[in-house]
Scaffold this motif. Structure first.
Motif, short mmCIF file in Angstrom:
data_model
loop_
_atom_site.label_atom_id
_atom_site.label_comp_id
_atom_site.label_asym_id
_atom_site.label_seq_id
_atom_site.Cartn_x
_atom_site.Cartn_y
_atom_site.Cartn_z
N ARG A 1 19.05 2.85 141.41
CA ARG A 1 18.99 3.61 140.17
C ARG A 1 20.37 3.32 139.43
O ARG A 1 20.29 3.05 138.16
CB ARG A 1 18.85 4.85 140.37
N ARG A 2 21.38 3.00 140.25
CA ARG A 2 22.81 2.76 139.62
C ARG A 2 23.09 1.41 139.34
O ARG A 2 24.13 1.17 138.40
CB ARG A 2 23.70 3.33 140.76
N ASP A 3 22.33 0.47 139.44
CA ASP A 3 22.33 -0.90 139.46
C ASP A 3 22.41 -1.09 137.79
O ASP A 3 21.58 -0.67 137.10
CB ASP A 3 21.11 -1.76 139.92
N GLY A 4 23.51 -1.85 137.62
CA GLY A 4 23.81 -2.17 136.16
C GLY A 4 24.64 -1.07 135.44
O GLY A 4 24.96 -1.28 134.26
N VAL A 5 24.91 0.09 136.03
CA VAL A 5 25.48 1.23 135.52
C VAL A 5 26.94 1.00 135.70
O VAL A 5 27.32 0.86 137.08
CB VAL A 5 24.91 2.62 135.98
N SER A 6 27.97 1.24 134.83
CA SER A 6 29.50 1.27 135.21
C SER A 6 29.69 2.27 136.19
O SER A 6 29.34 3.49 136.02
CB SER A 6 30.10 1.31 133.90
N GLY A 7 30.40 2.06 137.22
CA GLY A 7 30.77 2.96 138.30
C GLY A 7 31.56 4.21 137.39
O GLY A 7 31.57 5.23 138.15
N ILE A 8 32.48 3.78 136.52
CA ILE A 8 33.16 4.82 135.77
C ILE A 8 32.38 5.54 135.20
O ILE A 8 32.26 6.83 135.20
CB ILE A 8 34.20 4.24 134.92
N ALA A 9 31.24 5.25 134.46
CA ALA A 9 30.27 6.00 133.66
C ALA A 9 29.32 6.68 134.52
O ALA A 9 29.26 7.68 134.25
CB ALA A 9 29.48 4.99 132.75
N GLU A 10 29.09 6.34 135.78
CA GLU A 10 27.96 7.01 136.51
C GLU A 10 28.79 8.09 137.36
O GLU A 10 28.11 9.30 137.29
CB GLU A 10 27.67 6.00 137.78
#
Length: 113
Positions: free
Chosen positions: A97-106
């Motif tokens: 689900r988190r793939d492609g989402v910036s770690g900072i934004a997540e």
């Protein structure tokens, strides 16, 4: 390190299946059954111990020691998840689900929740 002959996700699938099959088993015959029999709190403490050993191996151990401790962390994490009626596949689905989402934004999105 040794060359891999089986896909790593197959190992996680086999691990999850083994853990599931040991639920309710005899704690005297199965380490997994023993961990599960003692409950999530115990499984969480064991995971914590393994995490500390992994950090020590990362700081002062060989690559082989680090890989061995990392495997112990994955194993104990899978047992802890099973103790809470979850699976390592639930954690993998969250990673998907988190793939492609910036770690900072997540992390920012979690902080707002």
């Amino acid at each position: 390190m040794a060359e891999h002959t089986k896909p790593p996700l197959d190992a996680l699938t086999r691990l999850a299946a083994t853990i599931e099959s040991r639920k309710g088993g005899n704690p005297n015959e199965s380490y997994v059954a023993k961990l599960l029999d003692r409950g999530p709190d115990y499984a969480a403490r064991k995971l914590g111990e393994e995490a500390v050993e992994t950090v020590v191996a990362a700081l002062a151990g060989s690559d082989e020691e680090l890989v061995g401790e990392a495997a112990d962390v994955i194993f104990h994490l899978a047992v802890l998840l099973a103790a809470r009626d979850l699976s390592i596949h639930d954690a993998l689905a969250e990673l998907d689900r988190r793939d492609g989402v910036s770690g900072i934004a997540e992390k920012a999105a979690r902080a707002r929740s």
